[in-house]
Design a protein around this motif. Structure first.
Motif, PDB file in Angstrom:
ATOM      1  N   SER A  63       0.812  -1.216   0.000  1.00  0.00           N
ATOM      2  CA  SER A  63       0.000   0.000   0.000  1.00  0.00           C
ATOM      3  C   SER A  63       0.847   1.270   0.000  1.00  0.00           C
ATOM      4  CB  SER A  63      -0.945   0.013   1.206  1.00  0.00           C
ATOM      5  OG  SER A  63      -0.228   0.118   2.422  1.00  0.00           O
ATOM      6  N   PHE A 110      -8.999  -1.206   2.422  1.00  0.00           N
ATOM      7  CA  PHE A 110      -8.999  -0.650   1.069  1.00  0.00           C
ATOM      8  C   PHE A 110      -7.585  -0.342   0.583  1.00  0.00           C
ATOM      9  CE2 PHE A 110     -13.542  -0.319   1.475  1.00  0.00           C
ATOM     10  CZ  PHE A 110     -13.986  -0.407   0.166  1.00  0.00           C
ATOM     11  N   ASN A 113      -5.860  -3.944  -0.110  1.00  0.00           N
ATOM     12  CA  ASN A 113      -6.495  -4.778  -1.126  1.00  0.00           C
ATOM     13  C   ASN A 113      -6.662  -4.100  -2.482  1.00  0.00           C
ATOM     14  OD1 ASN A 113      -6.630  -6.614   0.932  1.00  0.00           O
ATOM     15  ND2 ASN A 113      -8.853  -6.675   1.066  1.00  0.00           N
ATOM     16  N   LEU A 114      -6.559  -2.757  -2.505  1.00  0.00           N
ATOM     17  CA  LEU A 114      -6.779  -2.055  -3.778  1.00  0.00           C
ATOM     18  C   LEU A 114      -5.615  -1.169  -4.221  1.00  0.00           C
ATOM     19  CD1 LEU A 114     -10.507  -1.142  -3.255  1.00  0.00           C
ATOM     20  CD2 LEU A 114      -9.600  -2.719  -4.942  1.00  0.00           C
ATOM     21  N   LYS A 115      -4.959  -0.511  -3.284  1.00  0.00           N
ATOM     22  CA  LYS A 115      -3.891   0.396  -3.705  1.00  0.00           C
ATOM     23  C   LYS A 115      -2.741  -0.352  -4.353  1.00  0.00           C
ATOM     24  CE  LYS A 115      -4.150   4.775  -1.256  1.00  0.00           C
ATOM     25  NZ  LYS A 115      -3.487   5.657  -0.257  1.00  0.00           N
ATOM     26  N   ASN A 137      -5.441 -10.501 -10.932  1.00  0.00           N
ATOM     27  CA  ASN A 137      -5.796 -10.036  -9.596  1.00  0.00           C
ATOM     28  C   ASN A 137      -6.422 -11.171  -8.799  1.00  0.00           C
ATOM     29  OD1 ASN A 137      -5.040  -7.368 -10.308  1.00  0.00           O
ATOM     30  ND2 ASN A 137      -7.047  -7.015 -11.225  1.00  0.00           N
ATOM     31  N   SER A 139      -9.053 -12.107  -6.418  1.00  0.00           N
ATOM     32  CA  SER A 139     -10.299 -11.624  -5.846  1.00  0.00           C
ATOM     33  C   SER A 139     -10.813 -12.657  -4.852  1.00  0.00           C
ATOM     34  CB  SER A 139     -11.314 -11.342  -6.945  1.00  0.00           C
ATOM     35  OG  SER A 139     -12.467 -10.727  -6.420  1.00  0.00           O
ATOM     36  N   THR A 156     -14.151  -4.658  -0.789  1.00  0.00           N
ATOM     37  CA  THR A 156     -12.872  -4.511  -1.489  1.00  0.00           C
ATOM     38  C   THR A 156     -12.762  -5.512  -2.634  1.00  0.00           C
ATOM     39  OG1 THR A 156     -11.587  -6.014  -0.038  1.00  0.00           O
ATOM     40  CG2 THR A 156     -11.721  -3.685   0.602  1.00  0.00           C
ATOM     41  N   LYS A 157     -13.274  -6.709  -2.440  1.00  0.00           N
ATOM     42  CA  LYS A 157     -13.174  -7.715  -3.498  1.00  0.00           C
ATOM     43  C   LYS A 157     -14.176  -7.436  -4.625  1.00  0.00           C
ATOM     44  CE  LYS A 157      -9.734  -9.934  -1.801  1.00  0.00           C
ATOM     45  NZ  LYS A 157      -8.412  -9.881  -2.469  1.00  0.00           N
ATOM     46  N   ALA A 159     -14.777  -4.437  -5.505  1.00  0.00           N
ATOM     47  CA  ALA A 159     -14.029  -3.402  -6.216  1.00  0.00           C
ATOM     48  C   ALA A 159     -12.939  -4.006  -7.095  1.00  0.00           C
ATOM     49  CB  ALA A 159     -13.424  -2.419  -5.223  1.00  0.00           C
ATOM     50  N   VAL A 160     -12.278  -5.060  -6.619  1.00  0.00           N
ATOM     51  CA  VAL A 160     -11.280  -5.748  -7.439  1.00  0.00           C
ATOM     52  C   VAL A 160     -11.917  -6.268  -8.723  1.00  0.00           C
ATOM     53  CG1 VAL A 160      -9.795  -7.798  -7.580  1.00  0.00           C
ATOM     54  CG2 VAL A 160      -9.739  -6.356  -5.531  1.00  0.00           C
ATOM     55  N   LEU A 163     -12.598  -3.306 -11.024  1.00  0.00           N
ATOM     56  CA  LEU A 163     -11.321  -2.821 -11.543  1.00  0.00           C
ATOM     57  C   LEU A 163     -10.809  -3.734 -12.656  1.00  0.00           C
ATOM     58  CD1 LEU A 163      -9.027  -1.688  -8.568  1.00  0.00           C
ATOM     59  CD2 LEU A 163      -9.623  -0.357 -10.591  1.00  0.00           C
TER      60      LEU A 163
END
Length: 257
Positions: A63, A110, A113-115, A137, A139, A156-157, A159-160, A163
């Protein structure tokens, strides 16, 4: 599967334990060279001891933008290219409903798991353009179906997944494929930690076996085998796909008695 990834260079986050380590072993068996980034020095050392000194480890926080930049630069300096970025690093705790989740817990989930996906793409995209490589990715099935007492992790998943599809659209013009792997339960240290935090930990193993219609909760090797396929030339016409490797857990409720 042997040498399916010969001469490929894979940048793998969270590759020193759990699903990530199983992927690292399978990638190495298939002929790839690996740069593993993780935030645990002891497990990184263990992973490289298992994989061999032709592979590399980088200690850093996924992150943290500078850490990821330095990790990508290490891979490029050592191997001159990156063919695959596998964004596997992630956390699942805390296991709580939304209203019990504090701001710091929300932000940490977040960020981790996303940055990491943001930063590896930011710094690795130019190399992927040159190699016409791919992004994978990690997920989770909960990103699609939700999970009780795990709202922010599930968010968050989800969002993965979004994305992954958007990235596939954005980067197709460069011949870069972007996909995600979506397990249900997999026996990892993170899952065992989650199980211990539940109200009835002794019932978790049976619960996790029962949610998979094939009858058991798997080890990480079943996910790793699917990942080898997804980053190989055999999957060359697959992009924007969220692949369930879930033993049929997404197919619906069933009686188990």
């Amino acid at each position: 599967m042997m040498q399916q990834l010969a001469n490929k260079v894979i940048f793998l986050t969270g590759g020193s334990m759990g699903i990530g380590l199983e992927c690292a072993k399978k990638y190495a068996e298939a002929g790839a060279k690996l740069v593993i980034m993780a935030n645990d020095k002891a497990s990184l050392e263990t992973a490289i001891a298992i994989l061999g000194k032709e592979h590399s480890a980088f200690f850093g926080d996924i992150s943290n933008e500078l850490d990821v930049k330095n990790g990508i630069e290490l891979a490029l300096n050592k191997y001159q290219k990156i063919d695959v970025i596998h964004n596997n690093a992630g956390i699942a705790n805390p296991a709580k409903p939304l209203h019990e989740t504090n701001d710091a817990e929300w932000q940490n989930l977040f960020d981790v798991n996303l940055k990491g996906i943001l930063y590896t793409t930011r710094f690795g995209l130019e190399s992927l353009k040159q190699t016409q490589g791919c992004i994978l990715n990690t997920s989770s099935l909960v990103g699609e179906i939700g999970q009780e007492n795990h709202a922010v992790y599930a968010a968050t998943k989800g969002a993965v997944n979004a994305l992954t599809k958007s990235m596939a659209l954005d980067y197709a013009k460069y011949k870069i494929r972007v996909n995600a792997i979506s397990p249900a339960g997999v026996w990892t240290p993170m899952l065992r930690q989650w199980g211990k935090a539940q109200e009835n930990p002794e019932k978790i193993e049976k619960y996790l076996d029962d949610i998979h219609i094939l009858g058991h909760c798997p080890e990480g090797d079943v996910i790793a085998d699917a990942c080898v396929f997804m980053v190989s030339e055999k999957a060359r016409f697959i992009t924007g796909h969220i692949l369930p490797v879930s033993g049929g857990a997404e197919l619906g409720y069933r009686r188990t008695d």
